[in-house]
Design a protein around this motif. Sequence first.
Motif, short mmCIF file in Angstrom:
data_model
loop_
_atom_site.label_atom_id
_atom_site.label_comp_id
_atom_site.label_asym_id
_atom_site.label_seq_id
_atom_site.Cartn_x
_atom_site.Cartn_y
_atom_site.Cartn_z
N UNK A 1 16.13 14.63 36.85
CA UNK A 1 17.03 13.51 37.08
C UNK A 1 16.52 12.25 36.42
N UNK A 2 17.03 11.11 36.89
CA UNK A 2 16.74 9.83 36.26
C UNK A 2 15.28 9.45 36.23
N UNK A 3 14.57 9.62 37.36
CA UNK A 3 13.17 9.21 37.42
C UNK A 3 12.32 10.01 36.43
N UNK A 4 12.56 11.32 36.41
CA UNK A 4 11.80 12.18 35.49
C UNK A 4 12.15 11.84 34.03
N UNK A 5 13.40 11.60 33.75
CA UNK A 5 13.83 11.26 32.39
C UNK A 5 13.18 9.96 31.93
N UNK A 6 13.14 8.97 32.83
CA UNK A 6 12.52 7.69 32.50
C UNK A 6 11.05 7.87 32.15
#
Length: 372
Positions: A353-358
Amino acid sequence: DKDSREDELLETLRRWQKLGHAKDALDYAASLPDKTLRQMLIFNLIAAWNDKMPTWQLVDKYLGQLRDSKYYPLAIGDIAADIAGKNLGQALEWLESMTAPGSDLYNATVADIIHGLTNPIFNEQSAHEFGLPSGVYLDAGSAAKLTAAVDLLGKMNETTTRSIAIEQIANLWSMLDAASAATWAASLPDTDATARTIALKLIMSDWEIGDPKKAAEFVANSPDPELFSQKIPELAGVVSQYDPQAALNFVQSLPDGTAKNLALSVTLAKEGAADFTDAWSTASALPSGVERDAAMDGLVGVEAKSDPAQAANLLAQLSTGPAQEDATRTLAKTWADLDPSAAAVWMQALPSGGERDTAAVELISAQVVADP
């Protein structure tokens, strides 16, 4: 070539000038048939002679030859500024005889005079008082010159030159008394709004050195939104270096918004560098919401520099949103610089999700920089 011959002629006339034949040098220059050369020589001779003129009226008859050239406003400014150094009233009287009050030339020349009045010359005692570097001195007459400069400002229309003059006055006044300088700047009319904000920013830069608490209180009560948003986080950070609790109390009294969140983050981050446990406890005790996340965001960045694994544990306490994303980005970049392998393991363990992608984006960027 032509330029070399003109330069040689100018130097010859300047030497003639220095030997006591200034008027003769000017008369010779004024007699030349080449208009461009004539105007260039007259201007340079007037500028060089200005501070040694036995009487400034003597050059008036030469100014007419410069009237249609780029040199005319420069010569007017030079002469007026020189007269003002001896007699301000006489300078204004002469200037008004040369150009109408309110004209572009009048405004530009008054601005030149203000520049001369507000260009600080430091004496040894005031240099010590202001903590200035050795060899930089403030003229003992600066207060009187400042008063004259403020009076002159009233003669100027709302122009770019007036804005520059306001900045110059603010710069000198803030050295003498930042508090009264700020009061003056804040009282400027809305027609000077842009210059007013710039002046206040200049003043705050001096005031935060001498009394950051008072400077912060002044900005907090300012109706200027640009000044508030830009200076509040900075001032809160300065205050926190001396009195962390006072800084925190001050920031928490501010109205909600981006500036408050940034100030809170800065304040607790500075406290966290000295006592991380106490700072984190303070941040954790804040009510859930944007302020709490902003404070924790800054502290995660502080902890990441010394213990990124612990910072990752703390990151989990932030609510999903911009603050968490910013903290993730900071942690990933810092950890990648310290230990890329450990940072990669942490990133892989994050839920998709977003946190991992960031985190992945930051790790990849760090790898490209390290090994392009």
